[in-house]
Design a protein around this motif. Structure first.
Motif, short mmCIF file in Angstrom:
data_model
loop_
_atom_site.label_atom_id
_atom_site.label_comp_id
_atom_site.label_asym_id
_atom_site.label_seq_id
_atom_site.Cartn_x
_atom_site.Cartn_y
_atom_site.Cartn_z
N ASP A 1 0.80 -1.23 0.00
CA ASP A 1 0.00 0.00 0.00
C ASP A 1 0.83 1.28 0.00
O ASP A 1 0.34 2.35 0.34
CB ASP A 1 -0.97 0.01 1.18
N LYS A 2 2.07 1.19 -0.41
CA LYS A 2 2.90 2.38 -0.51
C LYS A 2 2.78 2.98 -1.91
O LYS A 2 2.43 2.28 -2.86
CB LYS A 2 4.36 2.04 -0.20
N GLU A 3 3.06 4.27 -1.99
CA GLU A 3 2.99 4.94 -3.28
C GLU A 3 4.08 4.40 -4.21
O GLU A 3 5.22 4.20 -3.79
CB GLU A 3 3.17 6.44 -3.10
N LEU A 4 3.70 4.20 -5.45
CA LEU A 4 4.62 3.65 -6.44
C LEU A 4 4.74 4.58 -7.63
O LEU A 4 3.75 5.17 -8.06
CB LEU A 4 4.12 2.29 -6.93
N VAL A 5 5.95 4.68 -8.17
CA VAL A 5 6.18 5.45 -9.39
C VAL A 5 7.16 4.68 -10.27
O VAL A 5 7.89 3.80 -9.82
CB VAL A 5 6.76 6.87 -9.09
N GLY A 6 7.16 5.02 -11.55
CA GLY A 6 8.13 4.46 -12.49
C GLY A 6 8.09 2.95 -12.59
O GLY A 6 7.02 2.34 -12.66
N GLU A 7 9.28 2.36 -12.59
CA GLU A 7 9.41 0.91 -12.75
C GLU A 7 8.76 0.14 -11.60
O GLU A 7 8.26 -0.96 -11.81
CB GLU A 7 10.87 0.50 -12.90
N GLN A 8 8.76 0.73 -10.40
CA GLN A 8 8.10 0.05 -9.28
C GLN A 8 6.61 -0.10 -9.55
O GLN A 8 6.03 -1.16 -9.30
CB GLN A 8 8.29 0.84 -7.98
N ALA A 9 5.99 0.96 -10.05
CA ALA A 9 4.56 0.92 -10.36
C ALA A 9 4.30 -0.10 -11.47
O ALA A 9 3.33 -0.86 -11.40
CB ALA A 9 4.07 2.30 -10.77
N LEU A 10 5.15 -0.11 -12.47
CA LEU A 10 5.00 -1.06 -13.57
C LEU A 10 5.15 -2.49 -13.08
O LEU A 10 4.36 -3.37 -13.43
CB LEU A 10 6.01 -0.75 -14.68
N ALA A 11 6.15 -2.75 -12.26
CA ALA A 11 6.38 -4.09 -11.74
C ALA A 11 5.19 -4.56 -10.89
O ALA A 11 4.76 -5.71 -11.00
CB ALA A 11 7.67 -4.13 -10.91
N HIS A 12 4.67 -3.67 -10.06
CA HIS A 12 3.51 -4.01 -9.24
C HIS A 12 2.32 -4.36 -10.13
O HIS A 12 1.61 -5.34 -9.89
CB HIS A 12 3.17 -2.86 -8.29
N PHE A 13 2.11 -3.57 -11.17
CA PHE A 13 1.02 -3.83 -12.11
C PHE A 13 1.20 -5.18 -12.80
O PHE A 13 0.26 -5.97 -12.90
CB PHE A 13 0.94 -2.70 -13.15
N ILE A 14 2.41 -5.46 -13.27
CA ILE A 14 2.69 -6.72 -13.96
C ILE A 14 2.41 -7.91 -13.04
O ILE A 14 1.77 -8.88 -13.44
CB ILE A 14 4.15 -6.74 -14.48
#
Length: 148
Positions: A117-130
Motif C-alpha cells: 500500500d505504498k505509493e509507487l512510481v516508475g518501474e516500481q509501479a509497472l512491476a507491481h502492475f505486472i
C-alpha cells in the motif's frame, strides 16, 4: 505458477527484492520467487547473447565486439531489422515459472503484492502492475478450470 515476459523479469525481481519488505517465512518465500525469476533472467541473458552473436561482429575470443558508441556492430547492416525483430520476439516471449515446490511461496508473494500500500512510481509501479495482472490472470484461469 506465474507468467511473465522476458523483458519484465528484471523490474519484477527488483521490485520484489527492493520494494517489498517481509520477515520470517514471508521473506523466505519472497526470496524463493526472486531466485526463480533470476534463474530465468540468466537464461534470457544467455539466449539474447546467442542471438546477438548470430548477427554481430565477434572478437578473437568469440565474444561480442563493441564499437566506439558502445553498441554491437551488426555484420550485415541489411539484417538490422531482422535482428531487431528477433530481439523483440525474445523480449516479449512469455515464460511460465511453474514449480510445484513454489506453490506456497507464490501464494505468499501474491498476498504481499496485493497488500502493498505504498505509493509507487516508475518501474516500481509497472512491476507491481505486472505482478498484480499475473496473479489475477492465474486466479481467473483457476476459476474457469474449476467450472468444468
Amino acid at each position: 505458477m506465474i507468467k511473465l515476459k522476458n523483458k519484465d523479469l528484471r523490474i519484477v525481481s527488483d521490485f520484489l527484492l527492493n520494494s517489498i519488505s517481509a520477515k520470517g517465512k514471508k521473506n523466505i518465500h519472497r526470496m524463493r520467487i526472486v531466485e526463480a525469476i533470476n534463474e530465468q533472467r540468466k537464461k534470457y541473458a544467455q539466449e539474447e547473447e546467442l542471438l546477438l552473436k548470430d548477427y554481430c561482429k565477434l572478437d578473437e575470443q568469440g565474444e561480442l565486439k563493441r564499437n566506439n558508441q558502445g553498441t554491437f556492430d551488426v555484420v550485415d547492416k541489411g539484417k538490422m531489422k531482422e535482428l531487431a525483430d528477433q530481439r523483440e520476439y525474445l523480449q516479449n516471449e512469455v515464460l511460465i515459472i511453474d514449480d510445484k515446490n513454489l506453490i506456497t511461496a507464490f501464494k505468499t508473494v501474491e498476498k504481499l503484492v496485493n497488500e502493498y500500500d505504498k505509493e509507487l512510481v516508475g518501474e516500481q509501479a509497472l512491476a507491481h502492475f505486472i505482478l498484480s495482472e499475473a496473479f489475477e490472470n492465474k486466479e481467473e484461469k483457476e476459476l474457469k478450470g474449476g467450472e468444468n
